[in-house]
Motif scaffolding. Structure first.
Motif, PDB file in Angstrom:
ATOM      1  N   HIS A   1       0.836  -1.203   0.000  1.00 37.32           N
ATOM      2  CA  HIS A   1       0.000   0.000   0.000  1.00 37.32           C
ATOM      3  C   HIS A   1       0.871   1.254   0.000  1.00 37.32           C
ATOM      4  O   HIS A   1       0.614   2.210  -0.749  1.00 37.32           O
ATOM      5  CB  HIS A   1      -0.919  -0.006   1.228  1.00 37.32           C
ATOM      6  N   GLY A   2       1.933   1.202   0.812  1.00 35.83           N
ATOM      7  CA  GLY A   2       2.827   2.350   0.887  1.00 35.83           C
ATOM      8  C   GLY A   2       3.523   2.624  -0.436  1.00 35.83           C
ATOM      9  O   GLY A   2       3.647   3.777  -0.862  1.00 35.83           O
ATOM     10  N   ALA A   3       4.004   1.550  -1.086  1.00 34.88           N
ATOM     11  CA  ALA A   3       4.690   1.715  -2.368  1.00 34.88           C
ATOM     12  C   ALA A   3       3.738   2.229  -3.439  1.00 34.88           C
ATOM     13  O   ALA A   3       4.105   3.071  -4.264  1.00 34.88           O
ATOM     14  CB  ALA A   3       5.308   0.390  -2.801  1.00 34.88           C
ATOM     15  N   TYR A   4       2.503   1.748  -3.405  1.00 34.90           N
ATOM     16  CA  TYR A   4       1.502   2.189  -4.392  1.00 34.90           C
ATOM     17  C   TYR A   4       1.276   3.697  -4.264  1.00 34.90           C
ATOM     18  O   TYR A   4       1.268   4.430  -5.255  1.00 34.90           O
ATOM     19  CB  TYR A   4       0.201   1.425  -4.147  1.00 34.90           C
ATOM     20  N   LEU A   5       1.115   4.148  -3.037  1.00 34.53           N
ATOM     21  CA  LEU A   5       0.915   5.574  -2.810  1.00 34.53           C
ATOM     22  C   LEU A   5       2.156   6.376  -3.189  1.00 34.53           C
ATOM     23  O   LEU A   5       2.049   7.485  -3.745  1.00 34.53           O
ATOM     24  CB  LEU A   5       0.554   5.828  -1.341  1.00 34.53           C
ATOM     25  N   ALA A   6       3.342   5.814  -2.917  1.00 36.78           N
ATOM     26  CA  ALA A   6       4.582   6.517  -3.241  1.00 36.78           C
ATOM     27  C   ALA A   6       4.752   6.678  -4.750  1.00 36.78           C
ATOM     28  O   ALA A   6       5.147   7.750  -5.226  1.00 36.78           O
ATOM     29  CB  ALA A   6       5.778   5.771  -2.646  1.00 36.78           C
ATOM     30  N   TRP A   7       4.442   5.642  -5.498  1.00 43.35           N
ATOM     31  CA  TRP A   7       4.524   5.739  -6.958  1.00 43.35           C
ATOM     32  C   TRP A   7       3.556   6.807  -7.474  1.00 43.35           C
ATOM     33  O   TRP A   7       3.896   7.586  -8.365  1.00 43.35           O
ATOM     34  CB  TRP A   7       4.216   4.394  -7.599  1.00 43.35           C
ATOM     35  N   GLN A   8       2.358   6.827  -6.923  1.00 48.01           N
ATOM     36  CA  GLN A   8       1.387   7.846  -7.350  1.00 48.01           C
ATOM     37  C   GLN A   8       1.911   9.250  -7.092  1.00 48.01           C
ATOM     38  O   GLN A   8       1.820  10.144  -7.952  1.00 48.01           O
ATOM     39  CB  GLN A   8       0.055   7.654  -6.612  1.00 48.01           C
ATOM     40  N   LYS A   9       2.479   9.455  -5.917  1.00 52.63           N
ATOM     41  CA  LYS A   9       2.978  10.779  -5.549  1.00 52.63           C
ATOM     42  C   LYS A   9       4.139  11.195  -6.447  1.00 52.63           C
ATOM     43  O   LYS A   9       4.179  12.339  -6.944  1.00 52.63           O
ATOM     44  CB  LYS A   9       3.405  10.776  -4.086  1.00 52.63           C
ATOM     45  N   ARG A  10       5.063  10.280  -6.677  1.00 49.58           N
ATOM     46  CA  ARG A  10       6.242  10.628  -7.459  1.00 49.58           C
ATOM     47  C   ARG A  10       5.911  10.877  -8.928  1.00 49.58           C
ATOM     48  O   ARG A  10       6.550  11.712  -9.576  1.00 49.58           O
ATOM     49  CB  ARG A  10       7.272   9.492  -7.350  1.00 49.58           C
TER      50      ARG A  10
END
Length: 357
Positions: free
Chosen positions: A103-112
């Protein structure tokens, strides 16, 4: 080997402009290169493999010309490369592997990347279920390697050896015959430990009259093999022979019922009925089989809750077992290719009769 065209067709069907692939196995499936430490991006018209200096030269030599290989480094980071590709291709609707990313990586990819990622794991899961001829050839090669290893290991097994020692013999011989590695950590158990379906090889010593269960697999072209054989050392009791015979009949019943286009639970049910009718239903706790490919366990599955339809050219294991706690267990496992008119077993190691070493 790459599967870019199939992915691009699915993008159109799903109304997506591109698919971001971060999982290593999915990257290999898509672009045909096993290592990136970066990302693969597939748009409707183009495909990119973005990697670092460790792999750039090998990638440029290995991948098909339809895949653009790009280097990311400190001056041009991965996110900058991806952002350029997204902009150049006018990508608005970007899919990602929601089942592979935390979940954290998914959100991080979206943000970046500055955009929403849309769940698109089903594209790769669906495509990977049905194997093409190149994939099947890799899996057959891996299976032949495992069979050679077993053939050479059986004469070596003797009372006094430990489970770890037998496992080491199998691994050594698989590597010697060309395996790229283990498709999973081998299971080698003896005596009472054979009642543990996923027992870990230890220091337990093989004794005369023991069963030995060996579950192991090789890799070829990144694709897995999987097989299990249960043998006896020196002698076997009538009970041991009877249980082996029941498991073999159950496996053959499941294989006879197997074909593409039916739920996995139907295949499982055919085998399970044989074991239940023999009075051992409570001692068969796992499913009849699982699909495999680049991963040792892939959907769909042939288990009691397998509702998904089995795919044409899906490779699926056939591995019923009976496990009597505190006594012994038996499992026999082959791999089969599912066709519309039935199943083709690719495993050639002997099983028709209990092998007594």
């Amino acid at each position: 080997m790459n599967h870019i065209a199939g992915i691009q067709q699915k993008l159109i069907e799903k109304g997506l402009d591109a698919l971001l692939i971060t999982d290593e196995k999915n990257q290999r499936y898509a672009a045909g290169f096993p290592f990136t430490d970066g990302a693969v991006l597939v748009t409707r018209e183009r495909a990119y493999l973005i990697t670092d200096s460790r792999y750039i030269e090998a990638a440029e030599k290995a991948v098909d010309p339809c895949v653009t290989v790009q280097l990311f480094d400190g001056r041009r980071p991965l996110m900058a490369r991806l952002a350029d590709a997204l902009r150049e291709n006018g990508v608005q609707r970007l899919g990602a592997e929601e089942q592979k990313l935390s979940h954290g990586a998914y959100l991080a990819w979206q943000k970046r990347l500055g955009r929403e990622l849309l769940p698109a794991q089903e594209i790769l899961t669906g495509l990977r279920a049905s194997k093409d001829e190149e994939e099947i050839a890799c899996m057959i090669r891996a299976q032949r390697i495992s069979e050679k290893a077993l053939e050479e290991t059986l004469p070596v097994i003797r009372p006094g050896m430990t489970e770890k020692e037998v496992a080491a013999e199998l691994v050594y011989r698989m590597l010697r015959h060309g395996s790229e590695g283990n498709s999973f950590d081998p299971i080698v158990v003896t005596g009472r430990n054979t009642s543990l379906p996923h027992g870990v090889p230890g220091d337990t010593v093989i004794r005369p009259g023991d069963f030995i269960t060996m579950d192991f697999g090789s890799l070829s072209g990144g694709y897995c093999s999987d097989m299990t054989r249960t043998v006896a050392v020196g002698s076997a009791t009538e009970e041991m022979k009877n249980i082996y015979d029941i498991v073999l009949k159950a496996q053959l019943a499941g294989i006879a019922a197997a074909r593409s286009g039916i739920p996995g639970k139907v295949i499982d049910g055919a085998a399970r009925k044989v074991i239940e009718d023999a009075g051992y239903g409570e001692y068969f706790g796992h499913g009849f089989g699982h699909s495999l490919g680049l991963d040792i366990h892939e959907p769909p599955t042939a288990g009691p809750r397998g509702e998904a339809l089995m795919e044409e050219n899906d490779l699926c294991s056939a591995e019923p077992g009976i496990y009597l706690p505190g006594k012994f267990g038996v499992r026999i496992e082959d791999v089969m290719i599912l066709r519309a008119d039935g199943a083709e077993v690719i495993t050639k190691a002997p099983k028709a009769e209990l092998i007594i070493l």
